[in-house]
Design a protein around this motif. Structure first.
Motif, short mmCIF file in Angstrom:
data_model
loop_
_atom_site.label_atom_id
_atom_site.label_comp_id
_atom_site.label_asym_id
_atom_site.label_seq_id
_atom_site.Cartn_x
_atom_site.Cartn_y
_atom_site.Cartn_z
N ALA A 297 0.83 -1.21 0.00
CA ALA A 297 0.00 0.00 0.00
C ALA A 297 0.86 1.25 0.00
O ALA A 297 0.55 2.24 -0.70
N GLY A 298 1.95 1.22 0.77
CA GLY A 298 2.84 2.38 0.81
C GLY A 298 3.52 2.63 -0.52
O GLY A 298 3.67 3.79 -0.95
N MET A 299 3.95 1.55 -1.20
CA MET A 299 4.59 1.72 -2.50
C MET A 299 3.61 2.32 -3.52
O MET A 299 3.98 3.22 -4.29
N MET A 300 2.37 1.85 -3.50
CA MET A 300 1.39 2.40 -4.43
C MET A 300 1.07 3.85 -4.09
O MET A 300 0.93 4.70 -4.98
N ALA A 301 0.96 4.15 -2.79
CA ALA A 301 0.68 5.53 -2.38
C ALA A 301 1.82 6.46 -2.81
O ALA A 301 1.58 7.57 -3.30
N ALA A 302 3.06 6.02 -2.64
CA ALA A 302 4.20 6.84 -3.03
C ALA A 302 4.22 7.05 -4.55
O ALA A 302 4.51 8.16 -5.04
N LEU A 303 3.92 6.00 -5.31
CA LEU A 303 3.90 6.12 -6.77
C LEU A 303 2.82 7.09 -7.23
O LEU A 303 3.07 7.97 -8.08
N VAL A 304 1.62 6.96 -6.68
CA VAL A 304 0.53 7.86 -7.07
C VAL A 304 0.85 9.29 -6.67
O VAL A 304 0.59 10.24 -7.43
N ALA A 328 -2.89 10.04 -2.72
CA ALA A 328 -2.02 8.94 -2.29
C ALA A 328 -2.71 8.08 -1.23
O ALA A 328 -2.61 6.85 -1.25
N ALA A 329 -3.41 8.72 -0.30
CA ALA A 329 -4.11 7.97 0.74
C ALA A 329 -5.18 7.08 0.13
O ALA A 329 -5.34 5.91 0.52
N LEU A 330 -5.92 7.60 -0.84
CA LEU A 330 -6.96 6.81 -1.49
C LEU A 330 -6.36 5.63 -2.26
O LEU A 330 -6.86 4.50 -2.18
N ALA A 331 -5.28 5.88 -2.99
CA ALA A 331 -4.64 4.80 -3.75
C ALA A 331 -4.09 3.72 -2.82
O ALA A 331 -4.22 2.52 -3.09
N GLY A 332 -3.47 4.14 -1.72
CA GLY A 332 -2.94 3.16 -0.77
C GLY A 332 -4.04 2.32 -0.16
O GLY A 332 -3.89 1.10 0.00
N LEU A 363 -5.14 11.08 7.16
CA LEU A 363 -4.47 11.86 6.12
C LEU A 363 -5.47 12.60 5.25
O LEU A 363 -5.22 13.72 4.78
N TRP A 364 -6.61 11.96 5.00
CA TRP A 364 -7.61 12.58 4.12
C TRP A 364 -8.23 13.81 4.77
O TRP A 364 -8.43 14.83 4.13
N THR A 365 -8.57 13.67 6.06
CA THR A 365 -9.28 14.76 6.74
C THR A 365 -8.34 15.75 7.41
O THR A 365 -8.72 16.91 7.65
N GLY A 366 -7.13 15.27 7.76
CA GLY A 366 -6.23 16.15 8.50
C GLY A 366 -6.69 16.41 9.92
O GLY A 366 -6.21 17.32 10.58
#
Length: 828
Positions: A297-304, A328-332, A363-366
Motif C-alpha cells: 500500500a505504501g509503494m502504491m501511495a508513493a507512486l501515485v 495517495a491515501a486513497l490509492a494506498g 491523512l484525508w481529513t487532517g
C-alpha cells in the motif's frame, strides 16, 4: 477520547473471559452506566471550561493547576468506565447475534440434503477436500431442516474424481459453484486443553456455526458452474492465482510459500518448514502479513503521489482538483483492500486493513494529528468489527509492536539533514537497525507471555529476511502470478529460488543449539515487571539509570517450571479426541502414557495438544514414555514428541521392527511384573504377560501395557485398550493388584470391555473416558457408561469435560478444563 477507546478495549477483553453471557438486565445496567459516564464526562468538560475562564480572569496559576488535577482525575475515571461499559455491551450483542445461528442438537448426525454455494477456496489434502459452504436450503426426509447459514464441510476420499476410502468420488470443487450435497452435521466442538488452541471460538469468529462431512451417494451433484456474488468472484480469482502458481512451480518444495505470499493461504507450507520459520522468528513474513500489506500500500501511495504532483507537466494539474496527499491515501487504501481480498479477507489481514483505513482517514481529513490517536482509533475499529480479535496472539503482537515503536521514538530529537546521499542511506540503515532492536527488546515480555519462548537469532534472521521477502520476493511473486506465461513463470521461478536460498540460511540458523530460549509461561506479575523493565530501558536518552530496567526481566527469565510438591502426584488426561494421552508427574519425574491419535499427514495429538502443553509448562524432557499398543489413536503423536523433546526411554508392546522402537533412545518391552519407584509413587506393570508376545492370535489391543500407579492410599490404573478376555486374565492372575481410586476406562468405554466383574474388582471412585466427540465407534457405549453409574462410579468423559487433571496427596481431587476455564461459547 483515548481513555474511552482504551476502556472499550478493556470491556471487550472482560467479556471474552466470562463463562456465560450477561443476562439482559445486566446488559441494560451496563448501558445505563455507560450513558451516565458519558454525561458525567460532558458535565465535567463544561465545568472545566467555566473554571478555566474564571481562573484566567484572576490570573492565579497555582489555583489553575489545582483545578486541573481535581477535574482531570474524575474525568479520566468517567471516560474509562464509560468505555468499559460500551465495550462489554457491544461484545455481548455481537456474541449473542453470532451464537443465535446454531445447529439444534436434534439435527446432529442426521442425513440432510443441502443446496448452496462453495464460499471459500477449498483446501486439498491426501484425505480429500475441506471447504466452506453457504447454505441456501436444507431438506431432510421429514421436511425442511434447521441448519446454520455457513458451514465448514469435509469431503473425504482421494482428490480428483477418484474413488476414496468411503467409496465416493471427490470432485474438483471451485468457489462460487452451486451444489446439492448430502451431509451429516455436528455442532461446533473442539478439543479443550490447558494452553491449547480453541477451535470452537475460531469457528465462531469465522461465522461457521456447524461442521460436517459429505456423505457418499447420487444426491451429490453440481447445479451451477458459477453463482455471481462479490465473495465468489474474489475466491475464484484466488483459486485462479493458486492454479497459475502450481502450474509454474510443479513439484517445487517452496511453492506453498509463494502461494501464501500471493493469496495468504498457508495450508500448503509443511510443518518442518514452519518449525524453521518460527524458530528463526520470521513466521510473520511467510503470509500476507501486516508488513506486506503496508509495504504494498505504501509503494502504491508513493507512486501515485509522485505522479500526481508531476501532472502539471501534462497539463492536467491534478493537485488543483485533489491534493496529492489525499490521492495517495486513497490509492494506498484501495491497494490494501485488493491485497486483503486476495488474502481471503482473513481476520489478521482485516486488522491491518482497518488500521491503514484509520491512517488513510487521518491523512484525508487532517483531523488526527497524533499517531497515538490513530492507534487508539484503529484499536477500537478492529474490536468493533471483530470482538474476538483479543483472543489471538496476532492482535497483541500487532498493536504491541506499534506501541513499542511509538514509545521508543517519542521525545527524540530528529537528526539534521544528511550531508550526502551515502550519509542518508547510512542514517536510514541505522534507523532500521534501531527499530529492529527496539521491537526485539520491547516484545520480549509479550512473546514469552504468549509463547513461552524467544528466538535469539530473530534479529539476525529478520535483518536480511525482511528486506528480501518484502521488497524482492513478494513483488516478484505478485507480478509472476498475473503476468503472461513466459514472464510470469520466470518471475515465480526467481521468487522460488530466493525463498529456497533463504530457507537454507534459516535452516542453518535454526539448527544452532541456542537458537531459541524457552521457559514456562510467566505469571501476570512477572510479565508486568518485565514490561516495566523494558519500558525503563527504552526510555529517552537522559533517563536516569536506564540499565536498572534489566532487573525487571529477571523474574521472567528465571521462571522455573511448576511441578508437584513433595508428597504429590499429578495426572493430566488430555482431550485428544478419539485417542489416549496421559501425563504423569511426580516432584522429580515425568512420564507420558500414550501419545494421542494421528489426525492427518502433518497433524497429530503430539504436535497439536501435548507439545504445546509441555512448552507452556516449561517441561523440556520426559523421563519415559509408555505406548500401550500400536493402534494409531495411541501412538499417532509419538513421532512428534520424539522429534521435539528428549525422552529417556520408551516402554511398549510394539514389535521390534516398529519405526518408533527403532527411533527410541532405549526401548523396553512392557511386561507384567516390571516395577519402579519415583518420588514415593510405585509404578507397576500389570499386563501383558511375557508369554503373550509369542501368541500370534493376540491382537494389539490384547497386549496393551496396563500400568498401575500407587501413591500412598490412592492408586491410578491405566488400561490401554484391553478387552474382556484380558480383564478376565487380570482377575485370575492379579486380582489383588486391581483396586484403584481412579480408572482410565478400558478401550475408551467400548462394548467389548469394562465387564462388571472387572469393575467390581477395581472398585474405582472415578472413571475417565478418553473419547472423541460423536466418534464413529460411539464410544463410550451407552450401556457401558450406564454400568459404571449403576455401580456408583463417578464418570468424566473428555469430550464433555475437556482435559481432566488429577492431584493426589493426602486426599485426591479432579478438575475439568471446561469447568475451570469455562467460556460462553463452549458447547454452543
Amino acid at each position: 477520547m483515548r481513555l474511552v477507546l482504551l476502556g472499550f478495549a478493556i470491556g471487550v477483553v472482560i467479556l471474552q473471559t466470562l463463562p456465560a453471557l450477561p443476562p439482559a438486565w445486566m446488559l441494560a445496567a451496563f448501558l445505563v452506566f455507560g450513558v451516565a459516564g458519558m454525561m458525567l464526562m460532558r458535565r465535567l468538560e463544561r465545568h472545566d471550561a467555566n473554571d478555566a475562564n474564571s481562573v484566567q480572569d484572576s490570573g492565579d496559576a497555582i489555583v489553575a493547576s489545582g483545578l486541573d488535577w481535581r477535574r482531570a482525575f474524575p474525568k479520566a475515571i468517567a471516560c474509562l468506565l464509560a468505555g468499559i461499559a460500551a465495550g462489554l455491551c457491544w461484545a455481548c450483542l455481537v456474541a449473542q447475534y453470532a451464537l443465535g445461528d446454531a445447529l439444534p442438537p436434534e439435527w446432529e448426525g442426521r442425513d440432510i440434503t443441502l443446496t448452496g454455494t462453495v464460499s471459500s477456496l477449498p483446501s486439498r489434502s491426501q484425505d480429500g477436500l475441506r471447504f466452506q459452504f453457504a447454505v441456501e436450503s436444507a431438506q431432510a426426509d421429514a421436511g425442511p431442516a434447521v441448519v446454520p447459514r455457513h458451514l465448514a464441510l469435509s469431503w473425504y476420499g482421494s482428490y480428483g474424481m477418484q474413488r476414496g476410502k468411503d467409496g465416493q468420488a471427490v470432485p474438483d470443487l471451485r468457489p462460487g459453484e452451486r451444489w446439492q450435497l448430502a451431509v451429516r452435521l455436528k455442532r461446533p466442538h473442539g478439543n479443550v486443553n490447558p494452553f491449547g488452541f480453541d477451535y470452537e471460538v475460531w469457528l465462531l469468529e469465522q461465522g461457521l456455526r456447524a461442521t460436517g462431512s459429505v456423505r457418499p451417494g447420487a444426491a451429490n451433484r453440481r447445479l451451477d458452474a458459477f453463482v455471481v456474488a462479490p465473495g465468489h468472484v474474489v475466491e475464484r480469482c484466488r483459486g485462479w492465482l493458486r492454479d497459475r502458481i502450481h502450474a509454474a512451480l510443479p513439484g517445487r518444495e517452496y511453492a506453498g510459500v509463494i502461494v501464501a505470499l500471493v493469496i495468504g493461504d498457508q495450508r500448503e507450507i509443511s510443518q518442518p518448514d514452519w518449525k524453521i520459520f518460527n524458530r528463526t522468528g520470521i513466521g510473520h513474513l511467510v503470509s500476507i502479513s501486516g508488513l506486506h500489506i503496508t509495504m504494498v500500500a505504501g509503494m502504491m501511495a508513493a507512486l501515485v503521489s509522485a505522479l500526481w504532483r508531476r501532472s502539471f507537466f501534462t497539463g492536467l494539474a491534478l493537485p488543483v482538483r485533489l491534493p496529492a496527499q489525499q490521492a495517495a491515501a486513497l490509492a494506498g487504501m484501495l491497494t490494501a483492500l485488493v491485497y486483503v481480498l486476495l488474502a481471503g479477507f482473513g481476520v489478521p489481514a482485516q486488522r491491518t486493513l482497518y488500521m491503514l483505513g484509520v491512517v488513510g482517514l487521518a491523512l484525508w481529513t487532517g483531523r488526527l494529528t497524533q499517531v497515538i490517536d490513530v492507534l487508539c482509533l484503529a484499536l477500537a475499529v478492529v474490536l468493533l468489527l471483530d470482538p474476538w480479535a483479543v483472543l489471538w496472539p496476532g492482535f497483541w503482537l500487532s498493536f504491541g509492536a506499534v506501541a513499542i515503536i511509538l514509545y521508543a521514538s517519542a521525545g527524540r530529537i530528529a537528526p539534521g539533514p544528511a550531508q550526502s546521499r551515502l550519509g542518508g542511506i547510512a542514517r536510514q540503515l541505522r534507523a532500521a537497525a534501531h527499530v529492529q532492536a527496539v521491537v526485539t527488546l520491547g516484545m520480549v515480555p509479550l512473546t514469552l507471555l504468549l509463547f513461552g519462548q524467544v528466538s535469539l537469532i530473530s534479529p539476525v534472521a529478520n535483518a536480511f529476511a525482511i528486506p528480501l521477502v518484502s521488497f524482492v520476493v513478494t513483488p516478484l511473486s505478485l507480478a509472476g502470478s498475473i503476468l503472461p506465461a513466459p514472464l510470469g513463470q520466470a518471475a515465480l521461478l526467481a521468487a522460488h529460488g530466493l525463498v529456497a536460498g533463504l530457507a537454507a540460511c534459516l535452516g542453518w540458523l535454526s539448527s544452532l543449539p541456542q537458537a531459541v530460549w524457552s521457559t514456562a509461561l510467566p505469571a501476570w506479575w512477572m510479565f508486568a515487571a518485565a514490561l516495566a523493565g523494558c519500558l525503563w530501558m527504552l526510555a529517552p536518552a537522559g533517563w536516569p539509570a536506564r540499565w536498572l530496567g534489566a532487573g525487571g526481566l529477571l523474574p521472567m527469565l528465571l521462571n522455573a517450571p511448576a511441578h508437584p510438591a513433595e508428597g504429590e502426584l499429578w495426572a493430566t488426561f488430555f482431550d485428544v479426541g478419539q485417542g489416549a494421552a496421559v501425563l504423569i508427574e511426580t516432584p522429580g519425574h515425568a512420564l507420558l502414557y500414550d501419545a494421542g491419535p494421528l489426525y492427518g499427514p502433518d497433524s497429530d495429538g503430539g504436535s497439536r495438544v501435548i507439545l504445546p502443553y509441555l512448552r507452556a509448562r516449561g517441561i523440556q524432557s520426559l523421563d519415559g514414555m509408555v505406548l500401550s499398543h500400536s493402534d494409531a489413536d495411541h501412538t499417532g503423536g509419538a513421532s512428534s514428541i520424539l522429534d521435539e523433546i528428549r525422552v529417556g526411554w520408551l516402554s511398549s508392546s510394539l514389535p521390534p521392527d516398529h519405526a518408533l522402537v527403532r527411533r527410541a533412545p532405549r526401548h523396553v518391552r512392557c511386561e507384567a511384573g516390571q516395577a519402579w519407584d519415583w518420588d514415593g509413587t510405585r509404578m507397576s506393570m500389570l499386563h501383558p504377560t511375557p508369554g503373550s508376545y509369542d501368541n500370534p492370535k493376540w491382537k494389539p489391543n490384547a497386549r496393551s501395557c496396563t500400568l498401575k500407579l500407587t501413591h500412598g492410599t490412592h492408586a491410578l490404573l491405566l488400561t490401554g485398550d484391553i478387552e474382556a478376555p484380558q480383564e478376565r486374565e487380570l482377575l485370575g492372575a492379579r486380582a489383588a493388584d486391581l483396586p484403584a481410586t481412579v480408572l482410565l476406562a478400558p478401550h475408551h468405554g467400548s462394548g467389548t470391555s469394562s465387564t462388571e466383574a472387572f469393575l467390581r474388582a477395581v472398585h474405582p471412585e472415578l472413571a475417565i473416558f478418553q473419547a472423541g466427540y460423536r466418534n464413529r465407534y460411539h464410544h463410550p457405549k451407552a450401556e457401558v457408561f450406564e454400568r459404571y453409574g449403576r455401580l456408583g462410579v463417578q464418570r468424566m468423559r473428555t469430550d464433555v469435560t475437556g482435559a481432566v487433571t488429577l492431584v493426589f496427596a493426602q486426599d485426591w481431587s479432579a478438575s475439568a478444563e471446561r469447568v475451570e476455564h469455562a467460556r460462553y461459547w463452549q458447547g454452543r
